[in-house]
Design a protein around this motif. Structure first.
Motif, mmCIF file in Angstrom:
data_model
loop_
_atom_site.group_PDB
_atom_site.id
_atom_site.type_symbol
_atom_site.label_atom_id
_atom_site.label_comp_id
_atom_site.label_asym_id
_atom_site.label_seq_id
_atom_site.Cartn_x
_atom_site.Cartn_y
_atom_site.Cartn_z
ATOM 1 N N LEU A 14 1.023 -1.300 0.061
ATOM 2 C CA LEU A 14 -0.050 0.074 -0.060
ATOM 3 C C LEU A 14 0.757 1.233 0.071
ATOM 4 N N PHE A 15 2.014 1.230 0.898
ATOM 5 C CA PHE A 15 2.828 2.266 0.794
ATOM 6 C C PHE A 15 3.412 2.724 -0.591
ATOM 7 N N PHE A 16 3.936 1.641 -1.308
ATOM 8 C CA PHE A 16 4.737 1.976 -2.275
ATOM 9 C C PHE A 16 3.825 1.802 -3.538
ATOM 10 N N TRP A 17 2.859 1.186 -3.527
ATOM 11 C CA TRP A 17 1.880 0.904 -4.746
ATOM 12 C C TRP A 17 0.404 1.319 -4.785
ATOM 13 N N GLY A 18 0.004 1.191 -3.503
ATOM 14 C CA GLY A 18 -1.486 1.447 -3.338
ATOM 15 C C GLY A 18 -1.737 2.692 -3.536
ATOM 16 N N GLU A 19 -1.119 3.575 -3.000
ATOM 17 C CA GLU A 19 -1.297 5.045 -2.846
ATOM 18 C C GLU A 19 -1.438 5.570 -4.086
ATOM 19 N N ASP A 20 -0.153 5.338 -4.826
ATOM 20 C CA ASP A 20 0.006 5.795 -6.188
ATOM 21 C C ASP A 20 -0.889 5.565 -7.005
ATOM 22 N N TYR A 21 -1.507 4.304 -6.705
ATOM 23 C CA TYR A 21 -2.598 3.863 -7.848
ATOM 24 C C TYR A 21 -3.977 4.442 -7.317
ATOM 25 N N SER A 22 -4.323 4.640 -6.041
ATOM 26 C CA SER A 22 -5.432 5.077 -5.886
ATOM 27 C C SER A 22 -5.715 6.708 -6.092
ATOM 28 N N PHE A 23 -4.691 7.469 -5.713
ATOM 29 C CA PHE A 23 -4.663 8.727 -6.084
ATOM 30 C C PHE A 23 -4.057 9.270 -7.339
ATOM 31 N N ARG A 24 -3.907 8.311 -8.364
ATOM 32 C CA ARG A 24 -3.402 8.460 -9.639
ATOM 33 C C ARG A 24 -1.978 9.238 -9.601
ATOM 34 N N THR A 25 -1.328 9.326 -8.819
ATOM 35 C CA THR A 25 0.218 9.955 -8.454
ATOM 36 C C THR A 25 1.130 8.926 -9.285
ATOM 37 N N ILE A 26 0.810 7.653 -9.569
ATOM 38 C CA ILE A 26 1.651 7.033 -10.458
ATOM 39 C C ILE A 26 1.957 7.634 -12.000
ATOM 40 N N ASN A 27 0.940 8.528 -12.454
ATOM 41 C CA ASN A 27 0.938 9.052 -13.807
ATOM 42 C C ASN A 27 1.947 10.176 -13.551
ATOM 43 N N ILE A 28 2.006 11.025 -12.651
ATOM 44 C CA ILE A 28 2.913 11.789 -12.279
ATOM 45 C C ILE A 28 4.562 11.390 -12.210
ATOM 46 N N LEU A 29 4.580 10.155 -11.712
ATOM 47 C CA LEU A 29 5.759 9.305 -11.533
ATOM 48 C C LEU A 29 6.319 8.989 -12.943
ATOM 49 N N LEU A 30 5.215 8.560 -13.617
ATOM 50 C CA LEU A 30 5.847 8.180 -14.932
ATOM 51 C C LEU A 30 6.177 9.117 -16.075
ATOM 52 N N THR A 31 5.688 10.180 -15.765
ATOM 53 C CA THR A 31 6.153 11.547 -16.498
ATOM 54 C C THR A 31 7.479 11.943 -16.397
ATOM 55 N N LYS A 32 7.931 11.732 -15.004
ATOM 56 C CA LYS A 32 9.169 12.252 -14.548
ATOM 57 C C LYS A 32 10.253 11.090 -14.835
ATOM 58 N N GLU A 33 9.752 9.643 -14.954
ATOM 59 C CA GLU A 33 10.652 8.608 -15.279
ATOM 60 C C GLU A 33 10.057 7.759 -16.456
ATOM 61 N N LYS A 34 10.708 8.099 -17.360
ATOM 62 C CA LYS A 34 10.119 7.747 -18.675
ATOM 63 C C LYS A 34 10.286 6.001 -18.876
ATOM 64 N N GLN A 35 11.453 5.450 -18.204
ATOM 65 C CA GLN A 35 11.646 4.187 -18.359
ATOM 66 C C GLN A 35 10.964 3.353 -17.241
ATOM 67 N N ARG A 36 9.862 2.736 -17.483
ATOM 68 C CA ARG A 36 9.035 2.197 -16.287
ATOM 69 C C ARG A 36 9.804 1.016 -15.507
ATOM 70 N N TRP A 37 10.685 0.532 -16.094
ATOM 71 C CA TRP A 37 11.471 -0.651 -15.387
ATOM 72 C C TRP A 37 12.202 0.108 -14.036
ATOM 73 N N LYS A 38 12.587 1.350 -14.303
ATOM 74 C CA LYS A 38 13.412 1.859 -13.198
ATOM 75 C C LYS A 38 12.450 2.388 -12.146
ATOM 76 N N LEU A 39 11.268 2.718 -12.490
ATOM 77 C CA LEU A 39 10.497 3.089 -11.515
ATOM 78 C C LEU A 39 9.928 1.757 -10.832
#
Length: 231
Positions: free
Chosen positions: A66-91
């Motif tokens: 939940l700390f590393f995945w769930g909250e980013d998925y729930s609040f859609r902040t994963i999209n912001i992280l993906l814009t900053k880090e283009k290579q998904r495997w690094k994230l």
């Protein structure tokens, strides 16, 4: 990645994310210790505690996911992280390592508290028991990681993982009664986790096989994450 690490460490510290899991671990250890101390067990109290309480510890891995995945998925902040880090495997690598580290932090707290209440503690016994359980912890953490990638809703991931920990192995025992002994080393990860505390030797099955499975599950989780669409 470094910015994400700093932000996560700050959030973990100031929001005291580790307090509740640590209290739950302490409560479990104390309750089981008081129960088994009064019983007539021939085995060392430490080994009995580890064998019984370790069945509940994987439930705390939900907190790490939940700390590393769930909250980013729930609040859609994963999209912001993906814009900053283009290579998904690094994230994915960063969040996976974070999930493993936080999960093993809970395991370490569990072992530390158990060793603390076990006043006649034998360091060799403690380390040996941990090393026997380690491969199965790796598999279970990897499975929790995969489940959080497969399901879109966080509550679905939590529910499926909880059912897996509490019911999957026990149901297979009833469904496959004639094949239980032949498949238990390969399928019953949560039961093997509890049973591994009583094993005094290492084999390819209880060391190499779980590690290979955990690596395969992580690769599968990466494949799912790489293809996953975020709205």
């Amino acid at each position: 990645v470094m910015n994400s690490l700093k932000a996560d460490m700050y959030k973990f510290y100031w929001e005291k994310r580790g307090v509740l899991p640590s209290l739950l671990i302490g409560l479990l250890v104390l309750l089981f210790y008081l129960f088994f101390k009064s019983s007539n067990e021939n085995d060392p109290v430490f080994r009995v505690l580890i064998s019984n309480v370790s069945g509940f510890i994987p439930l705390l891995f939900i907190s790490a996911n939940l700390f590393f995945w769930g909250e980013d998925y729930s609040f859609r902040t994963i999209n912001i992280l993906l814009t900053k880090e283009k290579q998904r495997w690094k994230l994915f690598l960063y969040k996976t390592l974070g999930t493993f580290c936080l999960s093993f932090l809970y395991v370490t707290i569990f072992y530390s508290l158990t060793a603390l209440v076990y006043l006649e503690g034998d360091l060799v016994l403690i380390v040996s028991t941990f090393l026997h359980q380690l491969p199965y912890y790796l598999v279970i953490i990897s499975i929790s990681l995969l489940i959080f990638q497969i399901f879109d809703k966080v509550y679905e991931s939590c529910m499926i993982y909880t059912l897996y920990i509490l019911l999957f192995d026990n149901l297979l025992v009833y469904v496959l009664p004639n094949y239980g002994e032949s498949v238990k080393d390969y399928l019953f990860m949560t039961l093997n986790l509890k049973a591994s505390a009583d094993i005094s030797y290492f084999t390819l099955i209880n060391v190499c096989y779980p590690i290979v499975v955990s690596l395969a599950v992580i690769v599968l989780a990466l494949a799912v994450f790489s293809k996953k669409e975020f709205k």
